[in-house]
Scaffold this active site. Structure first.
Site, PDB file in Angstrom:
ATOM      1  N   SER A  49      39.235  33.113  30.558  1.00 62.25           N
ATOM      2  CA  SER A  49      39.691  32.804  31.337  1.00 62.25           C
ATOM      3  C   SER A  49      41.343  33.652  31.585  1.00 62.25           C
ATOM      4  O   SER A  49      41.951  33.653  32.837  1.00 62.25           O
ATOM      5  CB  SER A  49      39.443  31.694  32.119  1.00 62.25           C
ATOM      6  OG  SER A  49      40.474  30.863  31.676  1.00 62.25           O
ATOM      7  N   HIS A  90      45.376  27.601  31.769  1.00 62.29           N
ATOM      8  CA  HIS A  90      45.615  28.328  33.174  1.00 62.29           C
ATOM      9  C   HIS A  90      46.749  28.185  32.713  1.00 62.29           C
ATOM     10  O   HIS A  90      48.243  27.355  32.996  1.00 62.29           O
ATOM     11  CB  HIS A  90      44.703  27.918  34.428  1.00 62.29           C
ATOM     12  CG  HIS A  90      43.843  28.753  33.648  1.00 62.29           C
ATOM     13  ND1 HIS A  90      42.030  28.190  34.894  1.00 62.29           N
ATOM     14  CD2 HIS A  90      42.774  29.234  33.417  1.00 62.29           C
ATOM     15  CE1 HIS A  90      41.377  28.842  35.134  1.00 62.29           C
ATOM     16  NE2 HIS A  90      41.775  29.008  33.000  1.00 62.29           N
ATOM     17  N   ASP A 115      42.317  28.316  40.901  1.00 60.84           N
ATOM     18  CA  ASP A 115      41.789  27.045  39.925  1.00 60.84           C
ATOM     19  C   ASP A 115      41.345  25.739  41.174  1.00 60.84           C
ATOM     20  O   ASP A 115      40.281  24.682  40.942  1.00 60.84           O
ATOM     21  CB  ASP A 115      42.529  25.947  38.896  1.00 60.84           C
ATOM     22  CG  ASP A 115      42.943  26.833  38.055  1.00 60.84           C
ATOM     23  OD1 ASP A 115      41.773  27.963  38.602  1.00 60.84           O
ATOM     24  OD2 ASP A 115      43.693  26.608  36.863  1.00 60.84           O
TER      25      ASP A 115
END
Length: 172
Positions: A49, A90, A115
């Site tokens: 990701s 992230h 998210d």
């Protein structure tokens, strides 16, 4: 190997050495946790990701002490979601407010959307206490061994067998 079983003093010394190795590793981990103010100062990237910034298997070094500056937009953070065991790596894409009550929105570089679906039920944003650290460095692919061992449990048995064999062969 059998001679050490006959000599209890030598067996006790080997057991003590093993205990010292384990306790040293534990103390180093806890010391690093205190220095970085993070419960998990080192994490492994488990998914794609965050590509191209980080690849699967990269080992990330975290720092969680915001002494001189706050978490900012563009910073890559590792956070935990309530009731989930796996930390998520992230980038902060939006920030609302200042200080410890600032609301943060994150997104993986390789993901199409933010998210919000990954957060806990009823949670729209992260707050500072959800973050376990900001990424300050990484070692490419070093953590891939961890991924291999978790995806293929039989490898643990093979590795332990090889390590035991090496110990036996060194004694002869």
């Amino acid at each position: 190997m059998l001679s050490s079983l006959q000599n209890p003093r030598q067996a006790a010394a080997q057991l003590m050495n093993f205990g010292l190795i384990l306790s040293t590793a534990f103390m180093m981990w806890k010391g690093l946790s205190v220095i970085t103010d993070s419960p998990s100062p080192i994490v492994v990237v488990l998914s794609g990701s965050m590509e191209p910034a980080f690849q699967r298997g990269d080992l990330l070094l975290l720092w969680n002490r915001n002494i001189f500056s706050e978490t900012s937009v563009g910073e890559i953070v590792v956070y935990n979601v309530k009731d989930k065991d796996i930390p998520i790596v992230h980038r902060v894409v939006r920030k609302f407010g200042l200080g410890p009550r600032a609301k943060l929105l994150t997104k993986g570089d390789n993901n199409n959307s933010d998210d919000t679906e990954l957060y806990a039920q009823g949670q729209d944003y992260l707050v500072r206490k959800d973050i376990i650290g900001s990424v300050v460095g990484f070692l490419p692919f070093v953590g891939y061994v961890t991924i291999m061992l978790s995806e293929h449990p039989w490898l643990k048995t093979v590795m332990l067998g090889i390590m035991g064999l090496v110990v036996v062969l060194q004694r002869e």
